[in-house]
Design an enzyme around this catalytic site. Structure first.
Site, short mmCIF file in Angstrom:
data_model
loop_
_atom_site.label_atom_id
_atom_site.label_comp_id
_atom_site.label_asym_id
_atom_site.label_seq_id
_atom_site.Cartn_x
_atom_site.Cartn_y
_atom_site.Cartn_z
CG ASP A 75 -2.18 0.81 1.03
OD1 ASP A 75 -2.05 2.03 0.81
OD2 ASP A 75 -3.28 0.24 1.08
CG ASN A 76 0.24 4.41 -2.83
OD1 ASN A 76 -0.86 4.13 -2.38
ND2 ASN A 76 0.41 5.02 -3.99
CG LEU A 95 6.47 -5.40 -5.32
CD1 LEU A 95 7.41 -4.52 -4.49
CD2 LEU A 95 5.14 -5.56 -4.58
CE1 TYR A 97 -12.93 2.53 -8.40
CE2 TYR A 97 -15.26 2.51 -8.96
CZ TYR A 97 -14.21 2.04 -8.19
OH TYR A 97 -14.43 1.07 -7.24
P1 NAD Z 1 -10.02 2.50 0.03
O1 NAD Z 1 -9.73 3.80 -0.62
O2 NAD Z 1 -10.41 2.51 1.46
O3 NAD Z 1 -8.76 1.52 -0.11
C1 NAD Z 1 -7.94 1.49 -1.24
C2 NAD Z 1 -6.51 1.25 -0.78
O4 NAD Z 1 -5.66 1.17 -1.94
C3 NAD Z 1 -5.96 2.36 0.10
O5 NAD Z 1 -5.31 1.82 1.23
C4 NAD Z 1 -4.97 3.08 -0.80
O6 NAD Z 1 -3.92 3.71 -0.09
C5 NAD Z 1 -4.48 1.93 -1.68
N1 NAD Z 1 -3.92 2.37 -2.95
C6 NAD Z 1 -4.51 3.16 -3.89
N2 NAD Z 1 -3.68 3.33 -4.94
C7 NAD Z 1 -2.57 2.59 -4.69
C8 NAD Z 1 -1.38 2.32 -5.40
N3 NAD Z 1 -1.13 2.87 -6.60
N4 NAD Z 1 -0.45 1.51 -4.84
C9 NAD Z 1 -0.66 0.95 -3.63
N5 NAD Z 1 -1.79 1.16 -2.90
C10 NAD Z 1 -2.72 1.97 -3.42
O7 NAD Z 1 -11.12 1.78 -0.86
P2 NAD Z 1 -12.02 0.48 -0.54
O8 NAD Z 1 -13.40 0.92 -0.37
O9 NAD Z 1 -11.37 -0.34 0.52
O10 NAD Z 1 -11.92 -0.28 -1.93
C11 NAD Z 1 -10.99 -1.33 -2.12
C12 NAD Z 1 -11.16 -1.95 -3.49
O11 NAD Z 1 -12.48 -2.46 -3.64
C13 NAD Z 1 -10.95 -0.94 -4.63
O12 NAD Z 1 -10.24 -1.58 -5.68
C14 NAD Z 1 -12.34 -0.59 -5.06
O13 NAD Z 1 -12.40 -0.24 -6.42
C15 NAD Z 1 -13.09 -1.89 -4.78
N6 NAD Z 1 -14.53 -1.62 -4.53
C16 NAD Z 1 -14.95 -1.10 -3.34
C17 NAD Z 1 -16.30 -0.83 -3.14
C18 NAD Z 1 -16.82 -0.29 -1.83
O14 NAD Z 1 -18.03 -0.09 -1.71
N7 NAD Z 1 -16.01 -0.07 -0.82
C19 NAD Z 1 -17.22 -1.09 -4.16
C20 NAD Z 1 -16.74 -1.59 -5.38
C21 NAD Z 1 -15.40 -1.87 -5.54
#
Ligand code: NAD
Ligand code: UDP
Length: 308
Positions: free
Chosen positions: A32-33, A62, A146
């Site tokens: 994670d970044n 990576l 997105y």
């Molecule tokens: P979130 O923003 O809480 O978590 C995303 C994480 O990815 C964060 O910790 C962020 O720092 C990390 N991240 C982003 N870009 C990065 C990169 N280039 N390198 C390394 N780390 C990176 O979002 P979430 O709600 O936990 O969603 C997680 C996944 O599930 C996502 O891929 C999202 O598209 C998918 N998703 C979530 C939902 C929802 O309702 N929460 C719905 C559909 C899809």
């Protein structure tokens, strides 16, 4: 002991997945970044010898020396507010990040999972949405960064499965909520709960007649885990089909928090889907999965977490 590499492991869904798999006896490598994640989400795992954090942008290559059995690619901004503010990072992590994560899975002969989204269906013209629906997406609209990144990520995942035989899974995740969401990530559930707890006005966008179907995080994690262990390679919707309007959600949160907040109406963001509800027949049939936590119970647990 199996090792799972979780990109985005410090995010909302990612940190629940880390905890769940650690409890099941997996070794976790969290990449994670902290673009939209929170260090506090993984603080509790740091003393666990089976948890390793690599601070890295997965849109860059990576190299890993150790063996990996599962690559779970969850890194991506996910809230409409986040991806509007981070359009290029969102496109890069969906495209380059997915490529790098697939490359790791291929070289390690690991199972791969893409966290895809109901947004691949865009503003849907078919309701509820089955996996066979191709979607209605505006590529150049504010959500396009997105939606198109995830659609490209799905296409790349399927290509790796077809060409390189990668055991690849695609979870089409619908709106999910629960503890550990960022208070200010801009999504409806954290916005409404923080507004209600502070007795501030609840901001409903548009007239609130748009619908969503919200899945509690523990159900989501069970569904993801079942898909990860399955032999299914086609996309699977994971979500809760209990559909209601956003105005209903606002009223319910006011009721459950006992808040004095009033509802105010704000402009509807461009391309905001009018309806969304998963058809989960495939998950029921192939994974023997369906959500168990009702909206009242899930919201109560979430409100409790936000108020502490
Ligand atoms: P979130 O923003 O809480 O978590 C995303 C994480 O990815 C964060 O910790 C962020 O720092 C990390 N991240 C982003 N870009 C990065 C990169 N280039 N390198 C390394 N780390 C990176 O979002 P979430 O709600 O936990 O969603 C997680 C996944 O599930 C996502 O891929 C999202 O598209 C998918 N998703 C979530 C939902 C929802 O309702 N929460 C719905 C559909 C899809
Ligand atoms: N929404 C709202 N008020 C807010 C935040 C969101 O009315 O403060 C609406 C938003 O316009 C959408 C729905 O709630 O119609 C769900 O939004 P969210 O950002 O949670 O996720 P989305 O389903 O749009 O990805």
């Amino acid at each position: 002991m199996k090792t799972a590499l979780i990109t985005g492991g410090a995010g909302f869904i990612g940190c629940h997945l880390c905890r769940f798999l650690l409890e099941k006896g997996y070794r976790i490598i969290c990449v994670d970044n902290f673009l939209t994640g929170d260090r506090a989400n993984i603080e509790g795992f740091k003393s666990n010898p089976n948890f390793k954090l690599i601070v890295h942008d997965i849109s860059l290559p990576l190299e890993l020396k150790e063996d990996v059995d599962y690559v779970l690619h969850f890194a991506s901004p996910a809230s409409p507010v986040d991806y509007a503010q981070l359009p290029i990072q969102t496109l890069k992590v969906g495209a380059l990040g997915t490529h790098n994560a697939l490359g790791i899975a291929r070289s390690k002969k690991a199972v791969f999972m893409l966290a895809s989204t109901s947004e691949v269906y865009g503003d849907p013209k078919v309701h509820p949405q089955p996996e066979s629906y191709w979607g209605n997406v505006n590529a150049i609209g504010p959500r396009g960064v997105y939606d198109e990144a995830k659609r490209y990520a799905e296409a790349l995942t399927v290509a790796y499965h077809r060409v390189h035989n990668t055991d690849a899974k695609i979870a089409r995740i619908f709106n999910t909520y629960g503890p550990q969401m960022r208070k200010k990530d801009g999504r409806a559930v954290p916005n409404f709960i923080t507004q209600a707890l502070a007795n501030r006005p609840i901001t409903v966008y548009g007239d609130g007649s748009q619908t969503r179907s919200f899945c509690y995080i523990s159900d989501m994690i069970e569904g993801i885990y079942k898909l990860m262990l399955s032999d299914v390679n086609e996309p699977v919707n994971i979500g809760n089909p209990d559909e209601f309007t956003i105005l209903d959600l606002a009223e319910k949160i006011i009721e459950l928090t006992g808040s004095k907040s009033r509802i105010v109406f704000r402009p509807l963001p461009a391309d905001d889907p009018k309806t969304r509800c998963p058809d989960i027949s495939r998950a029921k049939q192939l994974l023997k999965w369906e959500p168990e936590v009702g909206v009242d119970e899930g919201l109560k647990k979430t409100i409790e977490w936000f108020s502490s």
